[in-house]
Design an enzyme around this catalytic site. Structure first.
Site, short mmCIF file in Angstrom:
data_model
loop_
_atom_site.label_atom_id
_atom_site.label_comp_id
_atom_site.label_asym_id
_atom_site.label_seq_id
_atom_site.Cartn_x
_atom_site.Cartn_y
_atom_site.Cartn_z
N ARG A 130 11.85 9.63 20.06
CA ARG A 130 12.55 9.77 19.01
C ARG A 130 13.64 9.34 18.29
O ARG A 130 13.89 8.39 17.16
CB ARG A 130 12.15 11.26 18.16
CG ARG A 130 11.92 11.20 16.47
CD ARG A 130 11.81 12.38 15.65
NE ARG A 130 10.65 12.99 17.00
CZ ARG A 130 10.12 13.61 16.50
NH1 ARG A 130 9.79 13.41 15.74
NH2 ARG A 130 8.58 14.55 17.23
N ARG A 147 0.41 11.68 11.39
CA ARG A 147 1.83 12.42 12.02
C ARG A 147 1.26 13.49 10.45
O ARG A 147 2.06 14.82 10.77
CB ARG A 147 2.77 12.10 12.21
CG ARG A 147 3.21 11.20 12.78
CD ARG A 147 5.00 10.86 13.29
NE ARG A 147 5.33 12.29 13.83
CZ ARG A 147 6.25 12.78 13.16
NH1 ARG A 147 6.07 12.31 11.23
NH2 ARG A 147 7.02 14.24 13.36
N CYS A 171 -13.18 9.61 6.12
CA CYS A 171 -13.46 9.87 5.00
C CYS A 171 -13.61 11.75 5.19
O CYS A 171 -13.87 12.41 6.39
CB CYS A 171 -14.99 9.91 5.72
SG CYS A 171 -15.61 8.41 5.43
N GLY A 230 14.74 15.18 22.78
CA GLY A 230 13.96 16.13 21.29
C GLY A 230 15.62 15.78 20.07
O GLY A 230 14.84 16.69 19.34
#
Ligand code: LLP
Length: 417
Positions: A278, A314, A345, A239
């Protein structure tokens, strides 16, 4: 810190000009830096110093085999959430014994394969799951090491979709439920109790939520000790946030210092496991895209590029900001404030809004900090093939996943007789 820098106004990944990579593989493409991955893994590892610890890279952040292999070579453990991720870890040379199986819905076949391949431990999300694991382990004549995931009801102060430690979230068990689960676990023939697990969310940019969560986990571990249940490891999840724009998340050193100080202040030397995703992969990757055209109306200017929300979701999903830079600085006009949008689209198909760029059609742009939750969240929406992935290693680059072939997108489909 990453290894994507400008040298003579040209963006490089380590020692390789991005334009050389594009010449070979086209756009859009993801480019990863081995040195950056290694640097971040070592930063977490060193941060814990001599405090007993394990780093289990969260495979979901970026599960490309080359990424996993680079980390496996450093001796990393892994955190997985599916049988598919287990297969990847094994294929990449990761050690199943140093792998933790997390996730709220482990299916019987996944539990079976994990036990057969010798996965180190399971993080338990419910009592029912514990029973299934015990049954399957007993049938296979092994014992499964387990930690129960506590939901500490702590606000990680991050985007609601990636906050996992609050009562209203589906994750983990309340302390009361967890205690009952441990008491049942110690009676189960296929189970060995290993520790306590907790993961409160992702892209966390402050230490306070971690401190509060760890206090609760350690209080809980003391309660377990009162029931003669020994905690051999605290798995504190992942985290830790990265800098996308103007955030200033704590660095791995501050994060680890707080954890180890909290442990030591209670006189504890229980090993700690963490599951960063991350923090290791985030700024080890960029997405390179080519400007297709520029379009203006009374209100907006659009920079239309060949990457889309299917390549990087994201911005659409979390309103996430990713820095966008010109791969080669172009001083000759083209300056404007653009919405950078893709070919899909949908009006949600944007990579960035209100960006000051100096570009002409045909120029290359790089979208930064997409090494985690970039390619892996991609899809084939609009029947677009997923992009090439490249890893740079010093002065060399390697295609680590070829661009998907359009024909392959239809594999497994058939028409009625
Ligand atoms: N451990 C567990 C149990 C997790 O659920 C996660 C992430 C991690 C570790 C790794 O967390 P990290 O260090 O990467 O923050 N798609 C979202 C992020 C979802 C995170 C899910 N769980 C995004 O793009 O922001």
């Amino acid at each position: 810190m990453d290894h994507f820098n400008f040298i003579n106004s040209r963006l490089h990944a380590e020692d390789v000009p991005i334009s050389n990579i594009v010449e070979a593989v086209g756009t859009p493409c993801f480019v990863y830096s081995r040195a950056t991955l290694e640097r971040h893994w070592h930063a977490f590892d060193r941060a814990f110093g001599d405090y007993p610890h394990r780093i289990h890279y969260a495979v979901k952040a970026n599960s490309n085999l080359a990424v996993l292999n680079v980390l496996a070579r450093l001796g990393s453990g892994f955190d997985i959430v599916s049988g598919g991720e287990l297969a990847r870890v094994i294929r990449a040379g990761g050690d199943p014994e140093q792998t933790i199986f997390s996730g709220v819905c482990k299916q019987d076949w996944e539990i079976t394969e994990a036990l057969q391949s010798g996965v180190g431990a399971f993080n338990i999300e419910s009592e029912g799951e514990l029973e299934s694991i015990s049954e399957i382990a007993t049938r296979l004549n092994v014992r499964a090491a387990v930690s129960v995931r506590i939901n500490p009801d702590v606000d990680a102060r991050t985007h609601a979709y990636i906050s996992t430690g609050l009562k209203q979230n589906k994750f983990g068990l309340s302390e009361e439920r967890a205690l009952e689960t441990y008491l049942r676990a110690r009676e189960m023939p296929g189970i060995l109790i290993r520790g306590v697990a907790c993961h409160i969310g992702s892209q966390i940019t402050e230490l306070a939520p971690y401190r509060d969560a760890l206090e609760k986990v350690l209080d809980f571990a003391e309660r377990l000790a009162g029931h003669a249940i020994e905690v051999k490891e605290i798995d504190f999840g992942g985290g830790l946030g990265v800098r996308y724009n103007d955030e200033s998340p704590p660095d791995p050193e501050e994060y680890a210092r707080q954890i180890t100080e909290q442990m030591r202040s209670r006189g504890l030397t229980i090993p700690v496991a963490i599951e960063p995703g991350r923090g290791i992969a985030g700024n080890a990757g960029i997405l390179v895209t080519r400007v297709h055209s520029l379009k203006h109306n009374e209100q907006s200017a659009f920079c239309i590029v060949d990457a889309a929300m299917n390549d990087l979701i994201r911005p659409a999903l979390y309103q996430a900001y990713h820095e966008i830079v010109e791969v080669e600085k172009n001083e000759e006009g083209g300056h404007n404030r653009y919405d950078v949008v893709g070919p899909v689209c949908e009006s949600a198909d944007f990579i960035g809004k209100h960006r000051d760029l100096s570009v002409w059609p045909g120029d290359l742009l790089a979208v930064r900090t997409v090494g985690a939750y970039g390619f892996v969240l991609g899809s084939n929406y609009n029947s677009r093939s997923r992009p090439t992935e490249v890893m740079v290693d010093g002065g060399e680059f390697h295609v680590v996943r070829a661009r998907e072939d359009i024909g392959a997108l239809m594999n497994g489909e058939s028409i009625l007789p």
